[in-house]
Design a protein around this motif. Structure first.
Motif, mmCIF file in Angstrom:
data_model
loop_
_atom_site.group_PDB
_atom_site.id
_atom_site.type_symbol
_atom_site.label_atom_id
_atom_site.label_comp_id
_atom_site.label_asym_id
_atom_site.label_seq_id
_atom_site.Cartn_x
_atom_site.Cartn_y
_atom_site.Cartn_z
ATOM 1 N N GLU A 33 23.763 34.940 -31.492
ATOM 2 C CA GLU A 33 24.032 36.193 -32.480
ATOM 3 C C GLU A 33 24.753 37.092 -32.350
ATOM 4 O O GLU A 33 25.514 37.757 -32.891
ATOM 5 C CB GLU A 33 21.949 36.680 -32.403
ATOM 6 N N VAL A 64 27.936 38.256 -35.056
ATOM 7 C CA VAL A 64 28.115 39.709 -35.172
ATOM 8 C C VAL A 64 28.776 40.890 -34.253
ATOM 9 O O VAL A 64 30.374 41.431 -35.275
ATOM 10 C CB VAL A 64 26.568 40.781 -34.355
ATOM 11 N N LEU A 83 28.342 30.622 -37.087
ATOM 12 C CA LEU A 83 27.645 30.970 -37.457
ATOM 13 C C LEU A 83 26.529 29.496 -36.961
ATOM 14 O O LEU A 83 24.910 29.657 -37.084
ATOM 15 C CB LEU A 83 27.893 31.056 -38.975
ATOM 16 N N ALA A 110 24.448 30.046 -33.753
ATOM 17 C CA ALA A 110 23.085 31.465 -33.805
ATOM 18 C C ALA A 110 22.133 30.548 -35.329
ATOM 19 O O ALA A 110 21.169 31.189 -34.526
ATOM 20 C CB ALA A 110 24.111 32.445 -34.748
ATOM 21 N N GLN A 111 22.510 29.986 -36.138
ATOM 22 C CA GLN A 111 21.479 29.283 -36.740
ATOM 23 C C GLN A 111 20.795 28.762 -36.021
ATOM 24 O O GLN A 111 19.283 28.570 -36.471
ATOM 25 C CB GLN A 111 22.277 28.849 -38.286
ATOM 26 N N GLN A 158 18.782 32.261 -34.829
ATOM 27 C CA GLN A 158 18.559 34.071 -34.736
ATOM 28 C C GLN A 158 19.764 34.372 -35.640
ATOM 29 O O GLN A 158 19.638 35.543 -36.208
ATOM 30 C CB GLN A 158 19.935 34.604 -33.559
ATOM 31 N N ILE A 159 19.785 33.690 -36.938
ATOM 32 C CA ILE A 159 20.431 34.192 -37.644
ATOM 33 C C ILE A 159 20.201 33.092 -39.039
ATOM 34 O O ILE A 159 19.689 32.319 -39.026
ATOM 35 C CB ILE A 159 21.836 34.093 -37.403
ATOM 36 N N ARG A 160 19.843 33.636 -40.174
ATOM 37 C CA ARG A 160 19.476 33.258 -41.291
ATOM 38 C C ARG A 160 19.896 31.802 -41.534
ATOM 39 O O ARG A 160 21.099 32.277 -41.385
ATOM 40 C CB ARG A 160 19.322 33.986 -42.691
ATOM 41 N N LEU A 176 21.065 39.491 -41.342
ATOM 42 C CA LEU A 176 21.335 38.339 -41.346
ATOM 43 C C LEU A 176 20.723 37.839 -40.593
ATOM 44 O O LEU A 176 20.315 36.896 -39.884
ATOM 45 C CB LEU A 176 23.125 38.086 -40.850
ATOM 46 N N ARG A 177 20.166 39.110 -39.570
ATOM 47 C CA ARG A 177 19.154 38.175 -38.340
ATOM 48 C C ARG A 177 18.277 37.787 -39.191
ATOM 49 O O ARG A 177 17.351 38.427 -39.949
ATOM 50 C CB ARG A 177 19.201 39.330 -37.950
#
Length: 187
Positions: A88, A92, A136, A139-140, A144-146, A182-183
């Protein structure tokens, strides 16, 4: 000078430094809110003559295209995760580079769109999007990210905010809202 040696390598290094000085001066000049920055002003800020400027960039469009490509190259190169950084945080931090670039890019993009084909700009956008896909995805995958957002959608949100003709101080809270959105919500 020794036999067999030429001054060309030194000249090439000087030419590269001049090109870099011109790009740095143009980047700074286009960040100014002034509506029209002349090639003469860019040469003055770079500390080079007009002949040097035009030898490197035959026209304003070539300068803008080189500047935009240089910025995208930097953004692509920055799509990395530092040791110990969460997925994440890496995403970011990379998106913040995009956001920081926006005030400089607005004038460049508007002028490029006015005089060049959109395909060139779309190619650079695609390069930047592709560079960040792994950030991305990581993080997904980490939750951690949608998971319902694609990189194109995130870029479109950033660009939509960037189109608002306001100061960076006005835009920054909007960008922060996008980053917060996004989180994944803590449960």
């Amino acid at each position: 000078m020794e036999a067999g040696k030429t001054a060309f390598p030194r000249r090439r290094a000087a030419a590269e430094r001049n090109r870099d000085k011109i790009l740095d001066a143009a980047r700074e000049a286009f960040a100014d809110p002034a509506p029209e920055i002349s090639m003469a002003e860019i040469a003055r800020r770079a500390g080079v003559g007009m002949a040097t400027l035009y030898r490197n960039f035959p026209g304003r469009q070539e300068l803008l295209e080189a500047l935009y490509a240089d910025e995208v190259d930097q953004i692509c190169a920055a799509a990395i995760t530092e040791p110990g950084q969460s997925p994440e945080s890496a995403l970011v931090a990379w998106l913040r580079l995009q956001i920081a670039f926006i005030p400089h890019k607005r004038l460049i993009i508007s002028e490029l769109l006015e005089h060049t084909e959109r395909e060139g700009i779309a190619t650079h956008r695609a390069r930047a999007i592709d560079a960040g896909r792994h950030l991305l995805a990581a993080a997904q995958e980490a939750g951690q990210i949608r998971a319902d957002l694609a990189m194109e959608q995130i870029f479109d949100l950033i660009v939509a905010i960037a189109k608002i003709n306001e100061s960076p101080g006005y835009l920054q809270p909007l960008f922060e809202t996008v980053l917060d959105g996004l989180r994944v919500e803590a449960t």
